[in-house]
Design an enzyme around this catalytic site. Structure first.
Site, mmCIF file in Angstrom:
data_model
loop_
_atom_site.group_PDB
_atom_site.id
_atom_site.type_symbol
_atom_site.label_atom_id
_atom_site.label_comp_id
_atom_site.label_asym_id
_atom_site.label_seq_id
_atom_site.Cartn_x
_atom_site.Cartn_y
_atom_site.Cartn_z
ATOM 1 N N LYS A 22 44.199 47.238 35.695
ATOM 2 C CA LYS A 22 43.547 46.227 34.843
ATOM 3 C C LYS A 22 42.650 45.322 35.683
ATOM 4 C CE LYS A 22 46.034 42.364 33.752
ATOM 5 N NZ LYS A 22 45.395 41.090 34.159
ATOM 6 N N ASN A 23 43.179 44.824 36.792
ATOM 7 C CA ASN A 23 42.444 43.825 37.565
ATOM 8 C C ASN A 23 41.299 44.411 38.392
ATOM 9 O OD1 ASN A 23 43.989 41.898 36.425
ATOM 10 N ND2 ASN A 23 45.332 41.583 38.197
ATOM 11 N N ARG A 106 41.064 34.606 31.319
ATOM 12 C CA ARG A 106 40.315 33.914 32.369
ATOM 13 C C ARG A 106 39.327 34.820 33.085
ATOM 14 N NH1 ARG A 106 42.511 29.225 33.857
ATOM 15 N NH2 ARG A 106 41.443 29.469 35.829
ATOM 16 N N CYS A 130 46.421 27.043 32.597
ATOM 17 C CA CYS A 130 47.024 28.318 32.227
ATOM 18 C C CYS A 130 48.503 28.252 32.570
ATOM 19 C CB CYS A 130 46.260 29.409 32.968
ATOM 20 S SG CYS A 130 47.142 30.725 33.719
ATOM 21 N N ARG A 135 44.561 26.708 38.101
ATOM 22 C CA ARG A 135 43.573 27.769 38.245
ATOM 23 C C ARG A 135 42.123 27.320 38.019
ATOM 24 N NH1 ARG A 135 45.621 33.231 35.565
ATOM 25 N NH2 ARG A 135 44.255 34.112 37.133
ATOM 26 N N PRO A 136 41.626 26.429 38.882
ATOM 27 C CA PRO A 136 40.220 26.022 38.746
ATOM 28 C C PRO A 136 39.271 27.160 39.142
ATOM 29 C CG PRO A 136 41.170 25.109 40.738
ATOM 30 C CD PRO A 136 42.283 25.843 40.034
ATOM 31 N N VAL A 137 37.979 26.986 38.826
ATOM 32 C CA VAL A 137 36.981 27.975 39.259
ATOM 33 C C VAL A 137 35.954 27.319 40.183
ATOM 34 C CG1 VAL A 137 37.222 29.572 37.314
ATOM 35 C CG2 VAL A 137 35.649 27.649 37.110
ATOM 36 N N ASP A 138 36.362 26.200 40.805
ATOM 37 C CA ASP A 138 35.431 25.458 41.661
ATOM 38 C C ASP A 138 34.847 26.318 42.783
ATOM 39 O OD1 ASP A 138 38.132 25.471 42.573
ATOM 40 O OD2 ASP A 138 37.632 23.978 44.094
ATOM 41 N N LEU A 139 35.640 27.249 43.317
ATOM 42 C CA LEU A 139 35.155 28.048 44.446
ATOM 43 C C LEU A 139 34.106 29.071 43.989
ATOM 44 C CD1 LEU A 139 38.573 28.521 46.302
ATOM 45 C CD2 LEU A 139 36.784 26.820 46.749
ATOM 46 N N ASP A 319 51.676 38.842 41.678
ATOM 47 C CA ASP A 319 51.867 39.528 40.392
ATOM 48 C C ASP A 319 53.136 40.383 40.371
ATOM 49 O OD1 ASP A 319 49.583 38.331 39.485
ATOM 50 O OD2 ASP A 319 48.302 40.099 39.691
ATOM 51 N N ILE A 341 50.849 31.296 45.986
ATOM 52 C CA ILE A 341 49.514 31.452 45.381
ATOM 53 C C ILE A 341 49.326 30.506 44.192
ATOM 54 C CG2 ILE A 341 47.840 33.086 44.384
ATOM 55 C CD1 ILE A 341 48.615 33.867 47.229
ATOM 56 N N ARG A 411 48.713 42.886 27.181
ATOM 57 C CA ARG A 411 47.523 42.568 27.967
ATOM 58 C C ARG A 411 47.443 43.437 29.221
ATOM 59 N NH1 ARG A 411 46.507 36.395 29.029
ATOM 60 N NH2 ARG A 411 44.764 37.451 30.018
HETATM 61 C C1 EPZ Z 1 43.483 37.410 40.204
HETATM 62 O O1 EPZ Z 1 43.312 36.155 39.549
HETATM 63 C C2 EPZ Z 1 44.280 38.271 39.262
HETATM 64 N N1 EPZ Z 1 43.530 38.432 38.023
HETATM 65 C C3 EPZ Z 1 45.649 37.651 39.000
HETATM 66 O O2 EPZ Z 1 46.406 38.539 38.196
HETATM 67 C C4 EPZ Z 1 46.359 37.463 40.345
HETATM 68 O O3 EPZ Z 1 47.587 36.804 40.126
HETATM 69 C C5 EPZ Z 1 45.495 36.653 41.299
HETATM 70 O O4 EPZ Z 1 44.190 37.273 41.431
HETATM 71 C C6 EPZ Z 1 46.094 36.527 42.693
HETATM 72 O O5 EPZ Z 1 46.306 37.797 43.236
HETATM 73 C C7 EPZ Z 1 42.536 39.300 37.954
HETATM 74 O O6 EPZ Z 1 42.204 39.998 38.914
HETATM 75 C C8 EPZ Z 1 41.831 39.445 36.647
HETATM 76 P P1 EPZ Z 1 42.502 33.787 42.628
HETATM 77 P P2 EPZ Z 1 42.260 35.111 40.097
HETATM 78 O O7 EPZ Z 1 41.130 33.286 42.388
HETATM 79 O O8 EPZ Z 1 41.079 35.827 40.617
HETATM 80 C C9 EPZ Z 1 43.026 29.102 43.457
HETATM 81 C C10 EPZ Z 1 47.823 39.153 36.408
HETATM 82 O O9 EPZ Z 1 49.015 38.885 36.093
HETATM 83 N N2 EPZ Z 1 41.602 28.974 43.141
HETATM 84 O O10 EPZ Z 1 42.723 34.729 43.747
HETATM 85 O O11 EPZ Z 1 42.062 34.098 39.024
HETATM 86 C C11 EPZ Z 1 43.846 29.504 42.233
HETATM 87 O O12 EPZ Z 1 44.159 28.384 41.435
HETATM 88 C C12 EPZ Z 1 46.877 38.082 36.906
HETATM 89 O O13 EPZ Z 1 47.353 40.294 36.285
HETATM 90 C C13 EPZ Z 1 40.973 27.773 43.306
HETATM 91 O O14 EPZ Z 1 41.591 26.780 43.724
HETATM 92 O O15 EPZ Z 1 43.082 34.447 41.285
HETATM 93 C C14 EPZ Z 1 45.051 30.134 42.875
HETATM 94 O O16 EPZ Z 1 45.952 29.151 43.280
HETATM 95 C C15 EPZ Z 1 47.466 36.724 36.826
HETATM 96 N N3 EPZ Z 1 39.631 27.666 43.001
HETATM 97 C C16 EPZ Z 1 44.468 30.823 44.120
HETATM 98 O O17 EPZ Z 1 43.217 30.167 44.364
HETATM 99 C C17 EPZ Z 1 38.916 28.737 42.552
HETATM 100 O O18 EPZ Z 1 37.721 28.585 42.285
HETATM 101 C C18 EPZ Z 1 44.210 32.307 43.977
HETATM 102 O O19 EPZ Z 1 43.482 32.540 42.794
HETATM 103 C C19 EPZ Z 1 39.557 29.972 42.410
HETATM 104 C C20 EPZ Z 1 40.910 30.072 42.718
#
Ligand code: EPZ
Length: 433
Positions: A22-23, A106, A130, A135-139, A319, A341, A411
């Protein structure tokens, strides 16, 4: 609302075919917006999140054609079992990813990079909080800004624009982000000049995306490492790309074998995608054997408690944390599980204790003391992986378990009940739970 009913305590035996990830599939679908030519994805899983992404992409102007399950075999690609999906974006029809869709999934935010890179403009709703963390998207936004996009936040939406073309830049992520790396890779592929992404995520799904982009004419090197170099190109073209096997589905069924003290052959998957989990399982006393594209997982009573900490790849995946906790609840002795994480990913703990699991949470760590016997209970889940950990506990527990809110499971797990039933599980979907 549907629920899953389980009569537990049956050791599972049989073969489960693992689907496409999926991911990996979600960002690959978004990548289709980077070209006006068709992108064909094979080994696609059939999941609610994939359908949601399909709906979003159609709104943005992507035409999607899908073949039936199993049609991937016709391509002659090894291990191709899922569906084949062809996505074509002749013209971007809309630049808006609405709140209603982004809130539900997301990963919708992955359209941001492709829209800005190909069309020069995107309006994507901020996802909001969530169940597993803020889970911000600032980065994602900082990286796009570094590539020259102008970012404005208005009425809950990110409005990103670029006058001409994005420009290559050096991007150092202060924290590993899977989605952030993916959005940046897609945007940088069409940027002018070179982009260097430092502290990039190394998850196999990133490799799948980078390989896909290269097959579409991009120039990405360093795949699999923490430093990705992208030499921007003016245009990308169509390609045909297989989705990698789902490592989390693989790990989940590996735990199903171990927690029921059964034996399952997991077919169409790869050991290397999940080495950290298999290493921990082996330390706990689970037998793991690789055989071609199959992995055989077998366990007897007397599993040992093993400590685990979630980390970015190649570490133990977050996960798989909830599923691991369910397994450890049935092991001899204690284990400490630390989540690094997400800040709120222990929502399954109160539900697992309803089975009789002995779990104490202290900040980011949970101490699990194994119990000889879990007993079935009605439970409620908060997210995808939490839900499946409750199904796993239910498979191991004596008596009846009812898992409510199964839409979470749909999902990310394709035909979950059927796959488990075929291996002897007494599991069924019931209405009105
Ligand atoms: C991906 O989410 C996966 N989703 C998640 O799977 C998975 O848990 C996660 O990576 C970690 O491996 C998909 O691939 C669709 P991140 P993602 O950006 O990309 C912080 C599942 O169950 N962060 O690596 O959203 C964030 O809050 C799902 O299948 C920021 O601070 O995860 C987290 O603490 C759930 N700012 C950490 O980084 C940002 O701009 C890692 O998040 C982005 C992230």
């Amino acid at each position: 609302m549907d629920a899953i009913r389980i009569q537990g305590g049956v050791p599972l035996n049989g073969t489960i075919v693992i689907g496409g990830a999926k991911n990996a599939a979600l960002p690959l679908m978004a990548a289709a917006m980077l070209t006006d030519e068709p992108l064909t994805l094979t080994n696609m899983p059939e999941l609610a999140d994939i359908a949601t992404m399909g709906n979003l992409l159609r709104q943005l102007g992507v035409r999607i054609d899908q073949s039936a399950l199993g049609a991937g075999d016709a391509s002659g690609e090894a291990g191709a079992t899922g569906r084949t999906m062809t996505l074509r974006t002749e013209k971007i029809a809309s630049i808006t990813a609405p709140y209603d869709l982004v809130r539900r999934m997301r990963a919708s935010v992955l359209v941001l990079g492709p829209l800005v890179a190909r069309h020069g403009e995107a309006k994507v709703s901020l996802p909001g909080g969530c169940a597993i963390g803020t889970r911000p998207v600032d980065l994602h936004l900082k990286a796009l800004e570094a590539l020259g996009a102008k970012i404005e936040l208005k009425q809950g939406y990110v409005h990103a624009t670029v006058a001409k073309r994005l420009k290559g830049a050096q991007i150092i992520f202060p924290k590993v982000t899977v989605g952030g790396t993916e959005n940046t890779l897609m945007a940088a592929s069409l940027a002018e000049g070179e982009t260097i992404i430092e502290n990039a995520a190394r998850e196999p799904e990133i490799g799948n995306l980078a390989d896909c982009l290269n097959a579409m004419g991009a120039n990405i090197t360093g795949i699999g490492s923490g430093t990705l170099r992208v030499k921007g190109v003016e245009r990308l073209h169509g390609a045909r790309v297989p989705v990698i096997p789902d490592r989390i589905e693989t790990g989940t069924y590996a735990v199903a074998a171990a927690i029921t003290r059964g034996s399952l052959t997991l077919k169409g998957t790869r050991y290397d995608l999940l080495k950290s989990v298999f290493d921990s399982m082996a330390s706990a006393g689970v037998e793991i054997t690789q055989q071609g594209d199959s992995i055989i997982v077998a366990a007897k009573n007397g599993l040992r408690g093993v400590d685990m900490m979630t980390e970015p790849y190649p570490g133990f995946p977050t996960d798989m944390q909830a599923q691991w906790m369910a397994l450890m609840a049935t092991a001899d002795g204690a284990s400490m599980i630390t989540e690094t994480i997400f800040e709120n990913r222990f929502m399954h703990v109160p539900e697992l204790t309803r089975f009789g699991a002995d779990v104490n949470v202290h900040g980011a760590s949970a101490i699990v003391r194994g119990t000889a016997k879990l007993s079935g209970a009605p439970v409620m889940a908060t997210d995808l992986r939490a839900s499946v950990s409750l199904v796993l506990a239910g498979l191991a527990a004596s008596g009846e378990t009812l898992v409510n809110r199964v839409y979470h499971l749909d999902r990310g797990y394709e035909r979950l009940e059927q796959k488990l039933q075929a291996c002897g599980a007494r599991i069924e979907r019931v209405g009105g739970g």
